[in-house]
Design a protein around this motif. Structure first.
Motif, short mmCIF file in Angstrom:
data_model
loop_
_atom_site.label_atom_id
_atom_site.label_comp_id
_atom_site.label_asym_id
_atom_site.label_seq_id
_atom_site.Cartn_x
_atom_site.Cartn_y
_atom_site.Cartn_z
N ASP A 225 0.90 -1.35 -0.09
CA ASP A 225 -0.09 -0.08 -0.08
C ASP A 225 0.89 1.36 -0.01
O ASP A 225 0.81 2.17 -0.72
N LEU A 226 1.82 1.08 0.89
CA LEU A 226 2.71 2.34 0.83
C LEU A 226 3.55 2.72 -0.39
O LEU A 226 3.55 3.79 -1.01
N ASP A 228 2.34 1.78 -3.46
CA ASP A 228 1.39 2.53 -4.30
C ASP A 228 1.15 3.88 -4.00
O ASP A 228 1.05 4.59 -4.94
N GLU A 229 1.08 4.23 -2.76
CA GLU A 229 0.72 5.63 -2.42
C GLU A 229 2.09 6.38 -2.88
O GLU A 229 1.76 7.55 -3.20
N ALA A 232 1.79 6.93 -6.27
CA ALA A 232 0.61 7.95 -6.63
C ALA A 232 1.17 9.20 -6.58
O ALA A 232 0.78 10.12 -7.36
#
Lengths: 243, 183
Positions: A225-226, A228-229, A232
């Motif tokens: 998730d990190l 991906d962030e 992003a």
């Protein structure tokens, strides 16, 4: 005795629900009907090999890579529980130590808020003293300040007493709970045999190992998730190796 | 003694606990994968099917009311996903149609399955229509009762019994044909 068809007889046999007469009928049918006997043989082949795939390797299916959508979290399973019931359930589920911490934090926040408020009152009073226009109101406002101060101190004292009482209550509850748990554990340890303890410890080790695997997966998911962030924020990351 | 119940994990997962969801996933990934493997006889298809199933479970988790066993509910979702998977793959084939005659070395999984019993089971499953294959899978490998299977497949228990009997009779015929060919 009612006549049972082959399908029903097989189903009863597979579920271990044959009574004596049905068992006799089953044996008779196996002897008389070659097709039924062959079907039973096939069923036996499956029954004896139910764990044939137990050692089959589970593929690395990269569960951290697939994204799952958000579900409707506002629909809990136990919708019939009122908030009081849920609170009491939570309190009795061994989480009371978290309750102590949260109440402690709330009290700290309250004390900080009250102190800030009194400080602001003091500042306001200093400003009014320096302003001649307000001098005429000094006496009455001084009295009011005093009253406010008294009230604030009274409230703080009450809050402290309440907090102390609650803390004492929580500490007692926690201690009682720990004593009960220890007593239960001691009784259990004394009453259970060595073999049972061995099995339980094996289960415990297995449980801990499973927890470790789950933890690793959980952290892998978090890192994913990190990542991906970060992507992003910066869609074209700098390739360090090229620089 | 130390196992958390499915219901507790679901409740935690629904309140946003990812760890509980992960635990639930690891508890059922192997049964679901092996279900997919025996239903498709192909590990890649089994992986895709497993992913479909778990995504569907994740989406519908809030609808699980805890009235029956979670495993039953999970496998009823697996059934729908499996049917959908076959409809995508072979849109013109009914779930009651018998598939083409299976070859013993048709898939890498069968070659991989060094154990003769594993090969026999995969081959046998492959030769059955989907509807019968599913009943065999759920009865022998899923260890469900006829009533549970009937609830999962939304048919009557008698239909389940009839499908199982037909499947086993068909397997008997197939093994006789194979035996005749091998001679």
């Amino acid at each position: 005795m009612p006549i049972l068809d082959n399908e029903t007889l097989l189903a009863l046999w597979l579920e271990g629900a044959l009574d004596d007469s049905q068992h006799a009928l089953f044996m008779q049918r196996c002897a008389d009907d070659p097709e039924f006997a062959a079907v039973v043989e096939q069923a036996n082949m499956f029954t004896e090999n139910t764990d044939a795939f137990a050692q089959w390797p589970l593929p690395q299916w990269k569960e951290t890579e697939w994204k799952v959508p958000q579900w409707e979290r506002n629909t809990p399973i136990n919708t019939d529980l009122s908030w009081m019931a849920r609170l009491s359930k939570w309190m009795s589920s061994g989480h009371s130590q978290y309750g102590v911490i949260s109440v402690g934090l709330s009290c700290c926040a309250l004390v900080i808020a009250v102190l800030t408020f009194t400080n602001q009152l003091g500042t306001q009073r200093a400003y009014e003293l320096s302003n001649p226009a307000t001098m005429t109101q000094m006496l009455t406002e001084q009295d009011i300040d005093q009253l406010v101060q008294q009230k604030v101190e009274q409230k703080i004292t009450e809050q402290q007493q309440l907090s102390q009482a609650m803390f004492a209550q929580y500490a007692d509850a926690l201690q009682t709970q720990q004593l009960a748990t220890s007593k239960q554990l001691t009784e259990y340890l004394l009453s259970s045999s060595r073999q049972e303890r061995k099995e339980d410890f094996a289960q415990l080790v297995q449980f801990i190992n499973e927890q470790r695997v789950n933890d690793q997966r959980f952290y892998a998911q978090q890192f994913n998730d990190l990542q991906d962030e970060i992507y992003a924020i910066n869609p074209s990351p700098i390739n360090i190796s090229q620089e | 003694m130390f196992d958390t119940t499915d219901e507790t994990l679901i409740s935690k997962a629904l309140s946003g606990n990812k760890r509980a969801w992960g635990q639930l996933l690891s508890r059922y990934e192997k049964p679901v994968y092996l279900y997919g493997l025996r239903m498709t006889s192909n590990s890649e298809d089994a992986k895709d099917l497993m992913q479909d199933i778990f995504i569907s479970v994740y989406r519908n988790l809030a609808q699980y009311k805890g009235t029956g066993k979670f495993k039953s509910w999970l496998f009823s979702i697996a059934h729908y996903r499996c049917i959908e998977f076959y409809r995508r793959k072979k849109p013109l084939q009914s779930i009651d149609d018998t598939p083409e005659v299976a070859d013993a070395n048709a898939t890498p999984e069968m070659c991989y399955a060094g154990d003769a019993q594993q090969q026999t089971i995969l081959l046998a499953m492959q030769s059955l229509p989907i509807a019968q294959r599913e009943v065999v899978e759920l009865k022998f490998f899923g260890q469900f009762t006829f009533v549970e299977i009937a609830e999962q497949l939304h048919v009557s228990p008698n239909t389940v019994k009839a499908r199982l009997y037909s499947a086993l009779a068909k397997l008997k015929d197939n093994s006789e044909v194979q035996y005749a060919y091998s001679r």
